[in-house]
Scaffold this motif. Structure first.
Motif, PDB file in Angstrom:
ATOM      1  N   ARG A   1       0.842  -1.190   0.000  1.00 32.80           N
ATOM      2  CA  ARG A   1       0.000   0.000   0.000  1.00 32.80           C
ATOM      3  C   ARG A   1       0.886   1.252   0.000  1.00 32.80           C
ATOM      4  NH1 ARG A   1      -5.190  -1.769   1.538  1.00 32.80           N
ATOM      5  NH2 ARG A   1      -5.155  -3.861   2.465  1.00 32.80           N
ATOM      6  N   GLY A   2       0.522   2.222  -0.839  1.00 30.80           N
ATOM      7  CA  GLY A   2       1.277   3.461  -0.897  1.00 30.80           C
ATOM      8  C   GLY A   2       2.614   3.357  -1.596  1.00 30.80           C
ATOM      9  N   GLU A   3       2.839   2.290  -2.344  1.00 37.64           N
ATOM     10  CA  GLU A   3       4.121   2.067  -3.006  1.00 37.64           C
ATOM     11  C   GLU A   3       3.989   2.273  -4.509  1.00 37.64           C
ATOM     12  OE1 GLU A   3       7.559  -1.342  -2.802  1.00 37.64           O
ATOM     13  OE2 GLU A   3       5.503  -2.053  -3.028  1.00 37.64           O
ATOM     14  N   ILE A   4       5.058   2.772  -5.130  1.00 34.27           N
ATOM     15  CA  ILE A   4       5.143   2.831  -6.586  1.00 34.27           C
ATOM     16  C   ILE A   4       6.114   1.745  -7.022  1.00 34.27           C
ATOM     17  CG2 ILE A   4       5.684   4.206  -8.616  1.00 34.27           C
ATOM     18  CD1 ILE A   4       5.127   6.705  -6.999  1.00 34.27           C
ATOM     19  N   MET A   5       5.604   0.782  -7.756  1.00 34.53           N
ATOM     20  CA  MET A   5       6.385  -0.377  -8.196  1.00 34.53           C
ATOM     21  C   MET A   5       6.571  -0.318  -9.700  1.00 34.53           C
ATOM     22  SD  MET A   5       7.708  -3.235  -6.971  1.00 34.53           S
ATOM     23  CE  MET A   5       8.448  -4.716  -7.678  1.00 34.53           C
ATOM     24  N   GLY A   6       7.799  -0.497 -10.169  1.00 34.17           N
ATOM     25  CA  GLY A   6       8.090  -0.471 -11.589  1.00 34.17           C
ATOM     26  C   GLY A   6       8.263  -1.863 -12.153  1.00 34.17           C
ATOM     27  N   LEU A   7       7.850  -2.042 -13.399  1.00 32.37           N
ATOM     28  CA  LEU A   7       8.009  -3.310 -14.105  1.00 32.37           C
ATOM     29  C   LEU A   7       8.702  -3.016 -15.424  1.00 32.37           C
ATOM     30  CD1 LEU A   7       7.314  -6.336 -13.950  1.00 32.37           C
ATOM     31  CD2 LEU A   7       5.160  -5.830 -15.105  1.00 32.37           C
ATOM     32  N   ILE A   8       9.929  -3.522 -15.574  1.00 33.24           N
ATOM     33  CA  ILE A   8      10.706  -3.247 -16.775  1.00 33.24           C
ATOM     34  C   ILE A   8      11.131  -4.548 -17.441  1.00 33.24           C
ATOM     35  CG2 ILE A   8      11.554  -1.074 -15.819  1.00 33.24           C
ATOM     36  CD1 ILE A   8      14.297  -2.461 -15.439  1.00 33.24           C
ATOM     37  N   GLY A   9      11.684  -4.414 -18.622  1.00 37.72           N
ATOM     38  CA  GLY A   9      12.173  -5.559 -19.371  1.00 37.72           C
ATOM     39  C   GLY A   9      12.182  -5.235 -20.844  1.00 37.72           C
ATOM     40  N   PRO A  10      13.004  -5.917 -21.619  1.00 38.34           N
ATOM     41  CA  PRO A  10      13.047  -5.659 -23.062  1.00 38.34           C
ATOM     42  C   PRO A  10      11.735  -6.045 -23.728  1.00 38.34           C
ATOM     43  CG  PRO A  10      14.316  -7.622 -22.500  1.00 38.34           C
ATOM     44  CD  PRO A  10      13.931  -6.985 -21.205  1.00 38.34           C
ATOM     45  N   ASN A  11      11.546  -5.612 -24.960  1.00 37.25           N
ATOM     46  CA  ASN A  11      10.337  -5.971 -25.692  1.00 37.25           C
ATOM     47  C   ASN A  11      10.185  -7.486 -25.743  1.00 37.25           C
ATOM     48  OD1 ASN A  11       9.618  -3.344 -26.295  1.00 37.25           O
ATOM     49  ND2 ASN A  11      10.794  -3.294 -28.188  1.00 37.25           N
ATOM     50  N   GLY A  12       8.957  -7.962 -25.541  1.00 38.48           N
ATOM     51  CA  GLY A  12       8.700  -9.393 -25.551  1.00 38.48           C
ATOM     52  C   GLY A  12       8.989 -10.077 -24.241  1.00 38.48           C
ATOM     53  N   ALA A  13       9.251  -9.303 -23.182  1.00 36.17           N
ATOM     54  CA  ALA A  13       9.599  -9.904 -21.889  1.00 36.17           C
ATOM     55  C   ALA A  13       8.385 -10.467 -21.164  1.00 36.17           C
ATOM     56  CB  ALA A  13      10.305  -8.875 -21.007  1.00 36.17           C
ATOM     57  N   GLY A  14       7.184 -10.090 -21.594  1.00 40.43           N
ATOM     58  CA  GLY A  14       5.977 -10.592 -20.953  1.00 40.43           C
ATOM     59  C   GLY A  14       5.325  -9.639 -19.976  1.00 40.43           C
ATOM     60  N   LYS A  15       5.711  -8.366 -20.038  1.00 43.73           N
ATOM     61  CA  LYS A  15       5.217  -7.395 -19.055  1.00 43.73           C
ATOM     62  C   LYS A  15       3.703  -7.180 -19.178  1.00 43.73           C
ATOM     63  CE  LYS A  15       8.017  -4.125 -20.488  1.00 43.73           C
ATOM     64  NZ  LYS A  15       8.679  -4.867 -21.596  1.00 43.73           N
ATOM     65  N   THR A  16       3.227  -6.921 -20.388  1.00 45.55           N
ATOM     66  CA  THR A  16       1.798  -6.680 -20.577  1.00 45.55           C
ATOM     67  C   THR A  16       0.992  -7.954 -20.351  1.00 45.55           C
ATOM     68  OG1 THR A  16       2.153  -4.821 -22.079  1.00 45.55           O
ATOM     69  CG2 THR A  16       0.044  -5.943 -22.238  1.00 45.55           C
ATOM     70  N   THR A  17       1.533  -9.089 -20.734  1.00 37.44           N
ATOM     71  CA  THR A  17       0.864 -10.364 -20.458  1.00 37.44           C
ATOM     72  C   THR A  17       0.701 -10.554 -18.956  1.00 37.44           C
ATOM     73  OG1 THR A  17       1.766 -11.379 -22.464  1.00 37.44           O
ATOM     74  CG2 THR A  17       0.989 -12.863 -20.742  1.00 37.44           C
ATOM     75  N   PHE A  18       1.732 -10.210 -18.207  1.00 38.90           N
ATOM     76  CA  PHE A  18       1.660 -10.318 -16.749  1.00 38.90           C
ATOM     77  C   PHE A  18       0.604  -9.365 -16.200  1.00 38.90           C
ATOM     78  CE2 PHE A  18       3.613  -9.323 -12.479  1.00 38.90           C
ATOM     79  CZ  PHE A  18       3.253 -10.536 -11.901  1.00 38.90           C
ATOM     80  N   PHE A  19       0.558  -8.135 -16.730  1.00 38.04           N
ATOM     81  CA  PHE A  19      -0.497  -7.187 -16.355  1.00 38.04           C
ATOM     82  C   PHE A  19      -1.874  -7.799 -16.595  1.00 38.04           C
ATOM     83  CE2 PHE A  19       0.217  -2.342 -15.990  1.00 38.04           C
ATOM     84  CZ  PHE A  19       1.140  -2.520 -14.994  1.00 38.04           C
TER      85      PHE A  19
END
Length: 292
Positions: free
Chosen positions: A43-61
């Motif tokens: 709660r109250g945290e800003i968490m970043g999700l990074i990775g190269p294209n195709g890393a699966g970030k949006t799929t994880f979202f």
């Protein structure tokens, strides 16, 4: 609670866990897009999700927000396992924006935000058809709240403008206002600065800090290293669907595996990215293309 000082010099109180993803895996046939990822947001945290294209970030979202049913693993939000239904996820208190803008172009800015607010109303179909006193009260409350959120994101002057006529940066902020209209406890932003100029990017950063100051948790996917490392309390790097490293911005940007993941081989390019990772405030930043 733990006191955390952000890059803006403000002191935040980070509380208990609001989101816990446990061994989330997503397979499409023989392709494993997300592979046993664990992910915690407080709660109250800003968490970043990074990775190269195709890393699966949006799929994880998409797994977190009910767009996809994970092949295995589970998502626990505010102490309860989330059903794989986007509407239920929103009602539970999790909202998101998308990589590609998804506004109702022929509706006004105010109407777009009002759409997000309707998940919190109790007006039934019959009352809506008859447009009785309860409908009118609810509609007035929805309209008032939508205007407040437009003001909050800096778009109070766009109330009656069609969404499709707004500048690109304003459309991005309008999406954020619509997500906030659902009264979330956690908001997930998928590449919120993609396509923005430096001034718009700074405005987006300031807006995210203001959202955090409301007490919300924020998760951000981004390719702009300067943006992500100056914004976030913690960062998770995904590579080929797997968690490579999670830690503070300083820990992540100094890890040689992150540089290798983005560049692979090539000493000149690696040196350039290393300089950006080590000194994000001095780089120009960039925005990436779509992600799997």
């Amino acid at each position: 609670m733990t006191a955390v000082t952000t890059e803006t010099g403000a002191t935040d109180s980070i509380g208990g866990v609001i989101l816990q993803a446990e061994n989330v895996t997503m397979r499409f046939g023989g392709l494993t897009a997300v592979d046993s990822v664990n992910f915690t947001v407080h709660r109250g945290e800003i968490m970043g999700l990074i990775g190269p294209n195709g890393a699966g970030k949006t799929t994880f979202f998409n797994c977190l927000t009910g767009m996809y049913l994970p092949t295995s693993g589970q998502v626990v939000f505010d102490g309860a396992v989330l059903p794989p239904k986007p509407r239920k996820v929103v009602q539970a208190g999790m909202a998101r924006t998308f990589q590609n803008i998804r506004l109702f172009g022929n509706m006004t800015a105010l109407e777009n935000v009002m759409v997000g607010r309707y998940c919190r109303t109790t007006t039934g179909p019959l009352t809506s058809i008859l447009r009785g006193p309860k409908f009118r009260r609810d509609e007035a409350a929805v309209r008032q709240r939508a205007q407040e959120l437009l003001d909050f994101v800096g778009l109070g002057h766009t109330t009656d403008q069609l969404a499709r006529n707004l500048p690109y940066g304003d459309q991005r902020r309008l999406e954020v206002a619509r997500a906030l209209a659902t009264d979330p406890k956690l908001i997930l932003l998928d590449e919120p600065t993609a396509g923005m100029n430096p001034q718009e990017t700074r405005q987006a950063e300031e807006l995210i800090f203001r959202i955090r100051d409301l007490g919300l948790a924020v998760v951000v996917i981004e390719h702009d290293m300067r943006f992500i490392f100056s914004l976030c309390d913690r960062v998770l790097c995904l590579v080929q669907g797997r968690a490579l490293i999670e830690g503070t911005p300083a820990q992540v940007q100094s890890d040689p595996r992150v540089i290798e993941a983005y560049i692979g081989t090539g000493p000149e390019d690696a040196s350039a990215l290393e300089a950006e990772l080590q000194h994000p405030a001095e780089s120009d930043g960039d925005s990436g293309d779509g992600d799997a």
